[in-house]
Write an enzyme that holds these catalytic residues in place. Structure first.
Site, PDB file in Angstrom:
ATOM      1  NE  ARG A  26      -2.364  -1.230   3.485  1.00 50.37           N
ATOM      2  CZ  ARG A  26      -2.269  -2.522   4.017  1.00 50.37           C
ATOM      3  NH1 ARG A  26      -2.734  -3.549   3.544  1.00 50.37           N
ATOM      4  NH2 ARG A  26      -1.757  -2.495   5.250  1.00 50.37           N
ATOM      5  CG  ASP A  48      26.960  -6.027  -6.106  1.00 50.16           C
ATOM      6  OD1 ASP A  48      25.775  -6.511  -5.954  1.00 50.16           O
ATOM      7  OD2 ASP A  48      27.927  -5.168  -5.310  1.00 50.16           O
ATOM      8  N   GLY A  49      25.188  -9.136  -6.984  1.00 48.24           N
ATOM      9  CA  GLY A  49      24.841 -10.095  -6.036  1.00 48.24           C
ATOM     10  C   GLY A  49      24.553  -9.981  -4.437  1.00 48.24           C
ATOM     11  CG  ASP A  64      27.778   2.608  -6.096  1.00 45.61           C
ATOM     12  OD1 ASP A  64      27.844   3.834  -6.111  1.00 45.61           O
ATOM     13  OD2 ASP A  64      27.234   2.214  -4.807  1.00 45.61           O
TER      14      ASP A  64
END
Length: 372
Positions: free
Chosen positions: A220, A240-241, A267
Site C-alpha cells: 500500500r 553484483d549479487g 557504483d
C-alpha cells in the site's frame, strides 16, 4: 595506411548481437561492418563497443572525492579502461561544498579526455535517513553553490547527472536543473511515491541505483522504488549479487513499462583496479567476501566491474547477452545523450573491446591485433 578485416565469432553493434559480421579497420578506426569477406582474419570471441558506466566513485586506489583533481580522475578513468569500460561519469558523492567546486574545476579541464563522459553529482542534496555510506554532516538542501557548478559545467557542454531527493530539492529546483540540461536522478530518498513523482513531473528523468538507498515498495506504499519502476525514467541498477537480489533485478526488468530504460552501473569504489581497502570520511572501507563494507559491516559502495555485472545479468538473472550488453552500453549512452558511445562505426579501435564466450573481458582490438 593499414587496412584490416576482422571476423569475430559474434559482434554487438550497439543494437544487436549477431554472427557472421566483420569489422573493417582503416588506420585504427572502424570504417564499416559487413558480412565477413573471405580474407577476413578470424578473431575468437565477441566484439563490442566498450562499456559505459554512469556511476563510478573511484578506481585504481583513488576516490573522486579524496583526489578531486584532473590527475585523480585520470587515474580512475585508466583503472576502469583497463577492465573494459571506455566511458564513465566520475561520481562525486556527498561532501563539503569546496569538494564539489574542486571536482567541477577538474571536470572542466577534462572535456577532451578519452573516457570522460561527464560528471555525476550524487548528493549532498539527499535524505539523511537514506544516505547510506554518505556522511550525514554534509547532507544539505539544494543550494546556489551546486546550481552554479552545474551551470558552469553545462555551459561547457559537459554532461551532468545529479542525484537529488524530494527531501532536499523542490520540483521548482528540479525544473531549473532540467532547463540547464542536467539529467536529474531521484535517489537516496525516503520519500513517498507521490513525492518522487512530483520530481519526475518537474523533469527528473532518471533513478539512482534502484532498490538501494530508497524507500521500498510495499503493498500500500509504492515508495520511491515503486514510483521509479512504474515510470519511464532511465534507472540504474547494481548487479553484483550483494546490493540487489538477482530475483529482484529480474522482477524490475520485467515490470518496467518501457524497454531499454534500465542500465547497469558499477557504483565502483577505489578498490576496483586498486588495493583492497581505502579511506572514506576518515573510516576504512574494505573488501570482504567480494563486497565492500565499512567497519560496522554495512555495504559501502561496490567492488564490481561492468563486465562482471554483464556476466551476472546473463548467468543469474536470465537476461540475454544482447540485452545485458544494451544495459551496459546502449542504454546508458542514450541516457546521457551520447548515442555514439554505443556505436562501432567511426570509433577508434581502442574504444572497442573483445569478450570471451562467457563474457569475460579479454582485451581491446589493438592488443588483439598485436598478438596475432
Amino acid at each position: 595506411m593499414t587496412d584490416l578485416w576482422l571476423a569475430p565469432d559474434l559482434l554487438f553493434d550497439g543494437e544487436r548481437l549477431q554472427p557472421g559480421q566483420a569489422l573493417h579497420l582503416v588506420d585504427g578506426v572502424v570504417a564499416g561492418i559487413s558480412p565477413a569477406p573471405s580474407d577476413a582474419q578470424p578473431l575468437p570471441g565477441l566484439v563490442t563497443p566498450g562499456f559505459v558506466d554512469l556511476q563510478v566513485n573511484g578506481g585504481g586506489g583513488v576516490m573522486v572525492n579524496s583526489t578531486p583533481t584532473p590527475e585523480g580522475i585520470r587515474r580512475v578513468l585508466a583503472a576502469h579502461r583497463s577492465l573494459g569500460t571506455v566511458a564513465i561519469l566520475p561520481t562525486v558523492i556527498t561532501d563539503a561544498p569546496e569538494v564539489l567546486e574542486q571536482v567541477t574545476e577538474a571536470a572542466l579541464t577534462l572535456t577532451d579526455e578519452p573516457g570522460f563522459a561527464g560528471l555525476h553529482i550524487e548528493g549532498p542534496h539527499i535524505s539523511t535517513a537514506r544516505r547510506g555510506t554518505h556522511a550525514a554532516r554534509f547532507v544539505r538542501p539544494l543550494d546556489a553553490a551546486t546550481l552554479g557548478c552545474v551551470e558552469r559545467l553545462r555551459a561547457q557542454d559537459v554532461p551532468v547527472m545529479i542525484t537529488v531527493a524530494p527531501e532536499s530539492a523542490s520540483p521548482e529546483q528540479v525544473a531549473t536543473l532540467t532547463r540547464m540540461g542536467a539529467i536529474v536522478s531521484v535517489g537516496h530518498s525516503d520519500a513517498t511515491a507521490e513525492e518522487a513523482r512530483a520530481l519526475i513531473n518537474a523533469g527528473a528523468c532518471c533513478g539512482t541505483h534502484l532498490f538501494n538507498a530508497m524507500s521500498p515498495m510495499l503493498g500500500r506504499a509504492p515508495g520511491v522504488t515503486g514510483a521509479l519502476i512504474n515510470s519511464e525514467c532511465y534507472t540504474g541498477i547494481i548487479c553484483d549479487g550483494h546490493h540487489v537480489a538477482d530475483e529482484m533485478v529480474g522482477l524490475a526488468l520485467r515490470a518496467r513499462p518501457r524497454p531499454d530504460r534500465m542500465f547497469l552501473v558499477s557504483d565502483a569504489m577505489a578498490t576496483v583496479g586498486g588495493p583492497a581497502s581505502f579511506d572514506l570520511y576518515g573510516r576504512t572501507i574494505s573488501v570482504r567476501d567480494g563486497k565492500l563494507v565499512n567497519d560496522e559491516g554495512s555495504l559501502a559502495g561496490a567492488h564490481v566491474t561492468q563486465a562482471e555485472g554483464v556476466q551476472r545479468l546473463v548467468r543469474y538473472v536470465g537476461v540475454s547477452a544482447q540485452d545485458a550488453l544494451r544495459m551496459a552500453i546502449t542504454t546508458p549512452a542514450a541516457c546521457i545523450g551520447r548515442p555514439k558511445l554505443a556505436q562501432l562505426v567511426g570509433r577508434p579501435a581502442q574504444d572497442v573491446i573483445v569478450l570471451s564466450e562467457g563474457l569475460e573481458y579479454r582485451g581491446d582490438l589493438p592488443t588483439t591485433l598485436a598478438a596475432r
